[in-house]
Design a protein around this motif. Structure first.
Motif, short mmCIF file in Angstrom:
data_model
loop_
_atom_site.label_atom_id
_atom_site.label_comp_id
_atom_site.label_asym_id
_atom_site.label_seq_id
_atom_site.Cartn_x
_atom_site.Cartn_y
_atom_site.Cartn_z
N LEU A 174 0.81 -1.22 0.00
CA LEU A 174 0.00 0.00 0.00
C LEU A 174 0.84 1.27 0.00
N LEU A 175 1.99 1.24 0.68
CA LEU A 175 2.76 2.47 0.88
C LEU A 175 4.11 2.46 0.17
N GLY A 176 4.43 1.37 -0.54
CA GLY A 176 5.73 1.25 -1.16
C GLY A 176 6.15 2.42 -2.03
N PRO A 177 5.32 2.88 -2.99
CA PRO A 177 5.74 4.01 -3.84
C PRO A 177 6.03 5.28 -3.04
N ALA A 178 5.19 5.58 -2.04
CA ALA A 178 5.41 6.77 -1.23
C ALA A 178 6.69 6.63 -0.40
N ILE A 179 6.92 5.44 0.16
CA ILE A 179 8.13 5.21 0.95
C ILE A 179 9.36 5.35 0.06
N GLY A 180 9.30 4.82 -1.16
CA GLY A 180 10.42 4.94 -2.07
C GLY A 180 10.76 6.38 -2.39
N ALA A 181 9.74 7.21 -2.59
CA ALA A 181 9.99 8.64 -2.87
C ALA A 181 10.65 9.31 -1.67
N LEU A 182 10.22 8.96 -0.47
CA LEU A 182 10.81 9.56 0.73
C LEU A 182 12.25 9.10 0.93
N ALA A 208 21.96 -1.85 -11.71
CA ALA A 208 22.86 -1.50 -12.80
C ALA A 208 22.25 -0.49 -13.77
N VAL A 209 20.95 -0.57 -14.03
CA VAL A 209 20.37 0.25 -15.11
C VAL A 209 19.49 1.39 -14.63
N VAL A 210 18.96 1.32 -13.39
CA VAL A 210 18.11 2.40 -12.90
C VAL A 210 18.99 3.51 -12.34
N PRO A 211 18.77 4.78 -12.71
CA PRO A 211 19.58 5.88 -12.17
C PRO A 211 19.55 5.90 -10.64
N PRO A 212 20.70 6.16 -9.98
CA PRO A 212 20.73 6.14 -8.51
C PRO A 212 19.68 7.03 -7.86
N LEU A 217 5.52 10.06 -8.37
CA LEU A 217 4.96 9.87 -9.70
C LEU A 217 6.05 9.66 -10.75
N GLU A 218 7.23 10.28 -10.54
CA GLU A 218 8.34 10.05 -11.45
C GLU A 218 8.75 8.57 -11.44
N GLY A 219 8.78 7.98 -10.24
CA GLY A 219 9.10 6.56 -10.16
C GLY A 219 8.06 5.71 -10.86
N LEU A 220 6.79 6.03 -10.66
CA LEU A 220 5.71 5.30 -11.33
C LEU A 220 5.82 5.44 -12.85
N ASN A 221 6.11 6.67 -13.31
CA ASN A 221 6.19 6.92 -14.74
C ASN A 221 7.38 6.19 -15.37
N TYR A 222 8.50 6.12 -14.64
CA TYR A 222 9.68 5.41 -15.15
C TYR A 222 9.35 3.94 -15.38
N VAL A 223 8.70 3.33 -14.40
CA VAL A 223 8.35 1.91 -14.52
C VAL A 223 7.31 1.72 -15.62
N ARG A 224 6.36 2.63 -15.73
CA ARG A 224 5.30 2.51 -16.74
C ARG A 224 5.87 2.48 -18.16
N ARG A 225 6.99 3.18 -18.38
CA ARG A 225 7.58 3.24 -19.71
C ARG A 225 8.53 2.08 -20.01
N TRP A 226 8.66 1.16 -19.07
CA TRP A 226 9.60 0.04 -19.22
C TRP A 226 8.79 -1.26 -19.39
N SER A 227 8.57 -1.68 -20.62
CA SER A 227 7.67 -2.81 -20.89
C SER A 227 8.18 -4.10 -20.25
N VAL A 272 11.89 3.28 -7.66
CA VAL A 272 11.64 2.19 -8.60
C VAL A 272 11.57 0.85 -7.88
N LEU A 273 12.49 0.61 -6.94
CA LEU A 273 12.47 -0.66 -6.22
C LEU A 273 11.16 -0.87 -5.48
N LEU A 274 10.66 0.19 -4.83
CA LEU A 274 9.43 0.01 -4.06
C LEU A 274 8.18 0.09 -4.91
N VAL A 275 8.21 0.83 -6.02
CA VAL A 275 7.08 0.78 -6.95
C VAL A 275 6.92 -0.64 -7.47
#
Length: 424
Positions: A67-75, A344-348, A216-226, A354-357
């Motif tokens: 439930l909270l993974g994306p928000a925790i990742g952003a923080l 290796a491929v996701v920007p630091p 939302l940037e994390g969500l958008n990054y994953v959304r564009r990665w098929s 991204v990991l939590l999304v």
């Protein structure tokens, strides 16, 4: 917690000494968490003998990340990662200490145990994300797969030690005494964190958007990665079928194999020995050049182990030990390369998000599996979930080998340019 003022930091040319100190502290923290988890799960199993009660405990442990993974990742990507881990370890120790005092002074009910498991899981989500997002800045890219294997080996070693230790300790100490060991290991973990600096990429505070926009940037990054989307779908289906199997393992021991806490400890130790062996093998080998092939081969192997385990008769406990060992090996071969790919491929700057999304989406369907696991197991037998989980792993692994955008996952990771999103 404040943003570092240092310029953007790149991974060092060799593994830093601070990483090994961090790794030792993580080992202390993880051991205490595993000991508490074993003690509380066994207490629930023996107190209730209910598959539904065990499923509920696992469900509550899953919910924070889902439930909270994306928000925790952003923080995590905004805050100082060392501070996050210190606060998380301190919070988990405080919760365990409070539960130990409660158990020592009055009869313990399911409510406080469930609450502590939920809140500890929330703090573990912060801790895990901060740790994983720090690795790529402390370890050269060429060593990421090996460090992933080493981390899996650590998990396996502690999984080998903690369950039998928990079973033995529960035989000589009351539950509060076992819980207090976690408080001690958390304090040791905090001490190791206080003597190191953990690098992280940095942006000026004034240039940063609100935390929800970064989420939302994390969500958008994953959304564009098929390929990542397909991988998350696979993971969701696997979690739906496999999580209930391991949540109900105490009842497999008591109902099917007619064993006790020590037998449960041996099964979990066999899994741990397998994880150690798989981690060491992956650390030495590094996997196939195309890392996703390593993951898919491991997934098929793990499916075969779980499926066979679900078919064992009650007098085949030694075979169950062997299958748990093999499943542990394959678990590392499956998961280690995925973390290496992402690191290796996701920007630091994006890794925490991204990991939590991805973790949240993968876990999204797991609560449904846990909600129905108890009633289904009580009606059809606790081994049904090992059959379902094994079949799911094997079929998904075989089918994914024929899907091009999964096989080419690493090459198709999107570039990150946050400016267009922020300007909207």
């Amino acid at each position: 917690m404040t943003e570092s003022q240092n310029p953007a930091i790149q991974a060092p040319p060799r593994i830093s000494g601070a990483f090994w100190t961090l790794w030792v502290g993580h080992a202390f923290s993880l051991f205490g968490s595993m000991l508490v988890q074993f003690a509380l799960v066994w207490w629930i199993a023996r107190t209730t003998d209910s598959a539904t009660a065990l499923s509920m405990a696992t469900l509550l442990a899953l919910l924070p990340g889902v439930l909270l993974g994306p928000a925790i990742g952003a923080l995590v990507d905004r805050w100082d990662r060392r501070t996050i881990m210190v606060v998380s370890d301190g919070g988990m120790a405080s919760l365990t200490f409070g539960l130990a005092i409660l158990a020592a002074t009055r009869p313990l009910g399911l409510g406080p145990v469930y609450a502590v498991m939920f809140l500890r899981s929330l703090m573990e989500t912060f801790h895990w994300s901060a740790l994983q997002a720090s690795i790529a800045l402390m370890v050269p890219e060429r060593h990421l797969a090996r460090i992933a294997g080493l981390n899996q080996a650590l998990s396996g070693a502690l999984n080998m030690i903690a369950p039998p230790a928990g079973a033995i300790l529960l035989g000589v100490l009351p539950l509060p005494g076992v819980l207090m060991i976690d408080v001690l290991t958390a304090l040791l973990a905090i001490l190791t964190l206080l003597v190191i600096a953990i690098p992280r990429p940095s942006q000026g505070i004034a240039a940063r958007p609100p935390w929800w926009q970064e989420m939302l940037e994390g969500l958008n990054y994953v959304r564009r990665w098929s390929g990542a989307l397909a991988l998350m779908g696979m993971g969701a289906l696997i979690n739906f079928a496999v999580n209930p199997a391991f949540a109900l393992l105490p009842l497999v021991v008591t109902r099917h194999f007619r064993g006790g806490a020590l037998e449960l400890g041996w099964l979990e130790s066999a899994w741990g020995v397998g994880i150690i062996s798989g981690g060491l093998a992956l650390g030495a080998w590094g996997g196939f050049r195309r890392r996703i092939y390593t993951t898919l081969v491991g997934l098929v192997g793990m499916g075969g182990a779980l499926l066979t385990l679900g078919l064992l008769p009650p007098n085949a406990f030694p075979a169950a030990l062997g299958l748990m060992f093999f499943g542990g090996v394959m678990n590392v071969i499956t998961n280690g390369p995925i973390f290496a790919i992402l690191q290796a491929v996701v920007p630091p700057n994006l890794q925490g998000r991204v990991l939590l999304v991805m973790g949240s989406v993968v876990g999204l369907i797991a609560p449904l599996g846990m909600a129905i696991a108890g009633p289904v197991a009580d009606a059809l037998g606790v081994q049904i979930w090992f059959l379902a989980g094994g079949l799911a792993c094997a079929l998904i692994g075989i089918l994914a080998l024929r899907i091009p955008f999964i096989v080419r996952l690493e090459e198709q990771a999107p570039a990150w340019n946050p400016e267009p999103d922020r300007a909207q």
